[in-house]
Scaffold this active site. Structure first.
Site, PDB file in Angstrom:
ATOM      1  N   LYS A  48      36.716  40.747  52.673  1.00  7.11           N
ATOM      2  CA  LYS A  48      35.819  40.745  51.494  1.00  7.11           C
ATOM      3  C   LYS A  48      34.535  39.707  51.964  1.00  7.11           C
ATOM      4  CE  LYS A  48      39.240  41.747  48.358  1.00  7.11           C
ATOM      5  NZ  LYS A  48      40.816  41.149  47.873  1.00  7.11           N
ATOM      6  N   GLN A  92      42.819  36.777  44.306  1.00  6.56           N
ATOM      7  CA  GLN A  92      43.609  37.683  45.424  1.00  6.56           C
ATOM      8  C   GLN A  92      45.075  37.332  44.997  1.00  6.56           C
ATOM      9  OE1 GLN A  92      42.111  38.991  47.856  1.00  6.56           O
ATOM     10  NE2 GLN A  92      44.086  39.632  48.409  1.00  6.56           N
ATOM     11  N   ASP A 115      38.128  43.731  39.777  1.00  6.89           N
ATOM     12  CA  ASP A 115      39.449  44.018  40.389  1.00  6.89           C
ATOM     13  C   ASP A 115      39.820  45.466  39.300  1.00  6.89           C
ATOM     14  OD1 ASP A 115      40.440  43.815  42.910  1.00  6.89           O
ATOM     15  OD2 ASP A 115      41.586  42.038  42.161  1.00  6.89           O
TER      16      ASP A 115
END
Ligand code: NAP
Length: 279
Positions: A48, A92, A115
């Site tokens: 990322k 995460q 997300d």
């Protein structure tokens, strides 16, 4: 048989984004919160960071101690929600057991939830409202689109029903006029369903679960699975037997896995636009 090349599609998406971003008045901001020292998370956060640097995003990696309290994370997210320069926030996964992942995901401003895993965004997706979509299913749709594989009217069979992949993919496919069957661990006679698929998607996490005999002649096969065995990556589809049957197939590695970070990059832009248009 033709391979669906995720890397090629990813690079084109990133190139297009770079062009689009050159017209923006400010750098977009992406924040990744990581808790503890999960080795896989380290790799994913690194990917990322690389993407963010390529697109010149303001990237902030907040790394928290394994024992951080839920209250502390919620406080950090609240501050980021109220920071106008932050466009996307991502926590995460996996999180340590003492933290409620769902509660934490739901605390992210839905317009910054890059997300796409909050209940608000999952609900919007299900209702066909334009919103932030989880990156992996979004990647599956984009790879099919790139290769002009129309899903309308096709029978799409998805093996796996997680909130991360199977369920959002079922909504996306339905919204795009496919006829969808979702299979899972309690499905009886899996092969009966997989053999009917025009487009078969495996998102399970079991190496080689789908073998050639389970695939209809000339089907399109999308292998979302990533299984690490003795340091090597395998999909959920047994490539050697499947390749004899399919018209198109995604390899592992080099298929859907490549797409996820590109879709995250797109979601940051989308988050910025949605927030601007709706606030
Ligand atoms: P998950 O949350 O563990 O879900 C797995 C799903 O598979 C569940 O719905 C489960 O059914 C179903 N299942 C398990 N055994 C089965 C069987 N024998 N037959 C049929 N269905 C079965 O996993 P996930 O997060 O969705 O991830 C799935 C795979 O995709 C993993 O390999 C993961 O590493 C990979 N992945 C890849 C990417 C990428 O970027 N390419 C991104 C995310 C995930 P139940 O619901 O009944 O338990």
């Amino acid at each position: 048989m033709e391979l669906l090349d995720g890397k090629k599609v990813k690079l084109e998406i990133l190139e297009d984004l770079k062009k689009e971003l050159s017209n923006y008045e400010r750098k977009l901001g992406l924040v990744v919160i990581e808790v503890g020292d999960d080795p896989a998370s380290l790799v994913y956060v690194g990917q990322k960071a690389k993407m963010a640097s390529e697109l010149d995003y303001n990237f902030n990696h907040i790394k928290l101690d394994e024992n951080v309290s839920e209250e502390e994370i919620l406080k950090i997210i609240d501050e980021l929600n109220n920071d106008d320069m932050v466009d996307g926030i991502l926590v995460q996964m996996p999180l340590p057991k003492h933290l409620d992942a769902k509660k934490i995901q739901n605390s992210i401003d839905p317009y910054k939830d890059v997300d796409g895993l909050s209940d608000v965004n999952a609900g919007k997706l299900m209702h066909g409202v334009d919103t932030l979509i989880p990156c992996t299913p979004y990647g599956v749709m984009d790879i099919l689109k790139y290769y002009n594989i129309d899903v309308e009217g096709k029978h799409v069979v998805i093996v796996g029903r997680s909130d991360l992949v199977g369920k959002p993919l079922a909504s996306l496919m339905t919204n795009n006029n496919a006829t969808v069957t979702v299979c899972h661990s309690k499905t009886k006679d899996l092969i009966k369903h997989t053999k009917e698929a025009d487009i078969l998607i495996a998102a399970v996490g079991k190496k080689g679960l789908i073998t050639g005999d389970m695939i209809k002649e000339n089907a399109v096969v999308i292998d979302v699975g990533i299984n690490r065995v003795d340091g090597k990556l395998y999909g959920d589809v047994d490539f050697e037997t499947a390749k004899e049957k399919v018209s198109f197939i995604t390899p592992v590695p080099g298929g859907v896995g490549q797409m996820t970070v590109a879709e995250l990059a797109k979601n940051v832009v989308k988050a910025y636009t949605l927030r601007k248009d709706n606030r």
